[in-house]
Motif scaffolding. Structure first.
Motif, PDB file in Angstrom:
ATOM      1  N   GLY A 127      31.606 -13.188 -30.514  1.00  0.00           N
ATOM      2  CA  GLY A 127      30.499 -13.504 -31.398  1.00  0.00           C
ATOM      3  C   GLY A 127      30.875 -14.481 -32.495  1.00  0.00           C
ATOM      4  N   LEU A 128      32.076 -14.333 -33.040  1.00  0.00           N
ATOM      5  CA  LEU A 128      32.504 -15.247 -34.103  1.00  0.00           C
ATOM      6  C   LEU A 128      32.599 -16.679 -33.600  1.00  0.00           C
ATOM      7  CD1 LEU A 128      35.253 -13.147 -35.935  1.00  0.00           C
ATOM      8  CD2 LEU A 128      32.870 -13.530 -36.613  1.00  0.00           C
ATOM      9  N   GLY A 129      32.855 -16.837 -32.306  1.00  0.00           N
ATOM     10  CA  GLY A 129      32.874 -18.181 -31.726  1.00  0.00           C
ATOM     11  C   GLY A 129      31.508 -18.836 -31.663  1.00  0.00           C
ATOM     12  N   LEU A 130      30.453 -18.044 -31.905  1.00  0.00           N
ATOM     13  CA  LEU A 130      29.091 -18.576 -31.897  1.00  0.00           C
ATOM     14  C   LEU A 130      28.593 -18.909 -33.301  1.00  0.00           C
ATOM     15  CD1 LEU A 130      27.643 -15.947 -29.413  1.00  0.00           C
ATOM     16  CD2 LEU A 130      28.130 -18.343 -28.894  1.00  0.00           C
ATOM     17  N   ILE A 131      29.408 -18.636 -34.301  1.00  0.00           N
ATOM     18  CA  ILE A 131      29.013 -18.813 -35.690  1.00  0.00           C
ATOM     19  C   ILE A 131      29.792 -19.980 -36.279  1.00  0.00           C
ATOM     20  CG2 ILE A 131      28.866 -17.688 -37.960  1.00  0.00           C
ATOM     21  CD1 ILE A 131      28.861 -15.007 -36.484  1.00  0.00           C
ATOM     22  N   ASP A 132      29.166 -20.675 -37.201  1.00  0.00           N
ATOM     23  CA  ASP A 132      29.789 -21.834 -37.846  1.00  0.00           C
ATOM     24  C   ASP A 132      30.866 -21.364 -38.825  1.00  0.00           C
ATOM     25  OD1 ASP A 132      30.385 -24.326 -38.766  1.00  0.00           O
ATOM     26  OD2 ASP A 132      28.641 -24.493 -40.088  1.00  0.00           O
ATOM     27  N   LEU A 133      32.001 -20.995 -38.266  1.00  0.00           N
ATOM     28  CA  LEU A 133      33.147 -20.533 -39.043  1.00  0.00           C
ATOM     29  C   LEU A 133      34.380 -21.299 -38.598  1.00  0.00           C
ATOM     30  CD1 LEU A 133      32.651 -16.664 -38.787  1.00  0.00           C
ATOM     31  CD2 LEU A 133      32.218 -18.054 -40.811  1.00  0.00           C
ATOM     32  N   SER A 134      35.313 -21.497 -39.502  1.00  0.00           N
ATOM     33  CA  SER A 134      36.561 -22.145 -39.121  1.00  0.00           C
ATOM     34  C   SER A 134      37.375 -21.208 -38.231  1.00  0.00           C
ATOM     35  CB  SER A 134      37.375 -22.513 -40.366  1.00  0.00           C
ATOM     36  OG  SER A 134      37.860 -21.352 -41.001  1.00  0.00           O
ATOM     37  N   ILE A 190      19.554 -14.648 -42.327  1.00  0.00           N
ATOM     38  CA  ILE A 190      19.485 -13.222 -42.665  1.00  0.00           C
ATOM     39  C   ILE A 190      20.074 -12.382 -41.534  1.00  0.00           C
ATOM     40  CG2 ILE A 190      17.880 -11.290 -43.000  1.00  0.00           C
ATOM     41  CD1 ILE A 190      16.132 -13.255 -44.622  1.00  0.00           C
ATOM     42  N   ALA A 191      19.740 -12.740 -40.298  1.00  0.00           N
ATOM     43  CA  ALA A 191      20.293 -12.006 -39.160  1.00  0.00           C
ATOM     44  C   ALA A 191      21.804 -12.178 -39.075  1.00  0.00           C
ATOM     45  CB  ALA A 191      19.633 -12.475 -37.869  1.00  0.00           C
ATOM     46  N   VAL A 192      22.271 -13.406 -39.142  1.00  0.00           N
ATOM     47  CA  VAL A 192      23.708 -13.666 -39.020  1.00  0.00           C
ATOM     48  C   VAL A 192      24.468 -13.072 -40.202  1.00  0.00           C
ATOM     49  CG1 VAL A 192      25.473 -15.459 -38.920  1.00  0.00           C
ATOM     50  CG2 VAL A 192      23.359 -15.718 -37.618  1.00  0.00           C
ATOM     51  N   GLY A 193      23.917 -13.233 -41.409  1.00  0.00           N
ATOM     52  CA  GLY A 193      24.578 -12.686 -42.589  1.00  0.00           C
ATOM     53  C   GLY A 193      24.708 -11.180 -42.526  1.00  0.00           C
ATOM     54  N   THR A 194      23.662 -10.512 -42.069  1.00  0.00           N
ATOM     55  CA  THR A 194      23.733  -9.059 -41.905  1.00  0.00           C
ATOM     56  C   THR A 194      24.807  -8.679 -40.888  1.00  0.00           C
ATOM     57  OG1 THR A 194      21.390  -8.817 -42.450  1.00  0.00           O
ATOM     58  CG2 THR A 194      22.435  -6.988 -41.281  1.00  0.00           C
ATOM     59  N   SER A 229      28.743 -18.714 -22.923  1.00  0.00           N
ATOM     60  CA  SER A 229      28.615 -19.689 -21.834  1.00  0.00           C
ATOM     61  C   SER A 229      27.535 -20.718 -22.130  1.00  0.00           C
ATOM     62  CB  SER A 229      28.304 -18.966 -20.513  1.00  0.00           C
ATOM     63  OG  SER A 229      29.354 -18.118 -20.140  1.00  0.00           O
ATOM     64  N   LEU A 230      26.506 -20.286 -22.874  1.00  0.00           N
ATOM     65  CA  LEU A 230      25.386 -21.170 -23.169  1.00  0.00           C
ATOM     66  C   LEU A 230      25.569 -21.963 -24.458  1.00  0.00           C
ATOM     67  CD1 LEU A 230      22.435 -18.730 -22.375  1.00  0.00           C
ATOM     68  CD2 LEU A 230      23.189 -20.668 -20.994  1.00  0.00           C
ATOM     69  N   ARG A 231      26.601 -21.681 -25.203  1.00  0.00           N
ATOM     70  CA  ARG A 231      26.731 -22.245 -26.538  1.00  0.00           C
ATOM     71  C   ARG A 231      26.718 -23.765 -26.523  1.00  0.00           C
ATOM     72  NH1 ARG A 231      31.297 -23.484 -30.139  1.00  0.00           N
ATOM     73  NH2 ARG A 231      32.669 -23.000 -28.397  1.00  0.00           N
ATOM     74  N   GLU A 232      25.841 -24.333 -27.343  1.00  0.00           N
ATOM     75  CA  GLU A 232      25.810 -25.783 -27.554  1.00  0.00           C
ATOM     76  C   GLU A 232      26.279 -26.137 -28.961  1.00  0.00           C
ATOM     77  OE1 GLU A 232      21.894 -27.098 -26.710  1.00  0.00           O
ATOM     78  OE2 GLU A 232      22.010 -26.646 -24.577  1.00  0.00           O
ATOM     79  N   GLU A 233      25.911 -25.303 -29.926  1.00  0.00           N
ATOM     80  CA  GLU A 233      26.345 -25.503 -31.305  1.00  0.00           C
ATOM     81  C   GLU A 233      26.422 -24.141 -31.967  1.00  0.00           C
ATOM     82  OE1 GLU A 233      23.528 -27.413 -33.839  1.00  0.00           O
ATOM     83  OE2 GLU A 233      21.854 -26.829 -32.569  1.00  0.00           O
ATOM     84  N   ALA A 234      27.262 -24.057 -32.996  1.00  0.00           N
ATOM     85  CA  ALA A 234      27.428 -22.775 -33.680  1.00  0.00           C
ATOM     86  C   ALA A 234      26.248 -22.509 -34.597  1.00  0.00           C
ATOM     87  CB  ALA A 234      28.728 -22.800 -34.485  1.00  0.00           C
TER      88      ALA A 234
END
Length: 275
Positions: free
Chosen positions: A30-37, A93-97, A269-274
């Protein structure tokens, strides 16, 4: 008596496997789907490995020390989650939670490994809380945010808001009363079913394997959330309801492997951008 002991031991092993799946697979995916370093993901694994090891040790100082390492690794995610919440968009809000939920799980883990009935909760409830906030917390909120971004319509925003709202209300219900917890289960169930329906309706993408993972992830929510509602209603009203052992073996397994793991694999697998 021997059967009962075996059942209890088997449930402990099952819950530990579920929690390890969350720590070592679902959250890193999941962290690979979020805009995190990449530093956030590396730090997570530094904490998650000791956290997973603590599950298999006897309760005591060493298990607590390893759980504290895990708890410390959740703090940067919680801080980042608060920053996302302040943006006040449905996705944020969803991601932050979701980013804040591992800290809740870690708090319960430290207490449970130390044999402390935190806030009066039994050790069994604390161990299930660890599992709950990796999947109904982190994974569910993250997937709701992904769906919101993908469908770009009011129903997507409703899903992105109702899932973290339901999860947070369940948490509040732990301290205020079982009917509040049931209300949280109702909101969370509605949000999760909406997420699942939007995935079935819209996400006919990717190759056959990815589509299958998405549909499994969405489909299992029908059964697992009915179980969650029945348990919460039974707790609040005194009506017959599934036992915690049964919930771990059905609701827990379905949400961990059917919803959480299959969902994270599909979205990666579907990820295009974080996010």
């Amino acid at each position: 008596m021997n059967t009962f002991k075996y059942s209890e031991a088997a449930v402990v092993v099952l819950v530990n496997i579920i929690v390890m799946t969350g720590m070592l697979l679902v959250v890193p995916l999941g962290l690979g789907l979020i805009d995190l370093s990449a530093a956030y993901r590396r730090l997570w694994l530094v904490g998650a490995v000791p956290g997973a090891l603590s599950l298999w040790l006897p309760r005591g100082a060493l298990a607590v020390a390893l759980a504290i390492v895990y708890a410390l690794a959740t703090l940067p995610l919680a801080i980042r989650g608060l920053q996302r919440l302040l943006r006040l968009t449905s996705v944020d809000i969803a991601v932050g939670t979701g980013l804040g939920m591992p800290s809740v799980a870690a708090t319960a883990l430290v207490a449970e490994r130390g044999g402390v009935e935190l806030f009066g909760f039994s050790l069994k409830i604390l161990s299930l809380t660890v599992a709950h906030f990796h999947f109904a917390g982190f994974a569910a909120a993250l997937v709701a945010g992904l769906v919101c971004r993908a469908v770009r319509e009011p129903l997507g925003s409703l899903a992105a808001l109702s899932v973290p709202a339901g999860t947070s209300l369940v948490l509040v219900g732990y301290f205020t009363g079982e009917w509040v917890e049931f209300a949280g289960a109702v909101v969370l169930t509605g949000g999760m079913w909406l997420v699942g329906w939007l995935v079935w309706r819209e996400m006919r993408v990717g190759d056959r394997a990815v589509r299958a993972l998405l549909l499994i992830s969405a489909g299992v929510l029908v059964a697992t959330m009915i179980l969650a509602l029945s348990w919460a209603l039974g707790q609040a009203s005194g009506l017959p309801h599934p036992s915690l052992t049964w919930m771990a073996a059905t609701h827990g397994v379905g949400n961990a492997f059917g919803f959480g793991l299959c969902g994270m694999l599909a979205w990666r697998s579907l990820r295009e951008e974080a996010l």
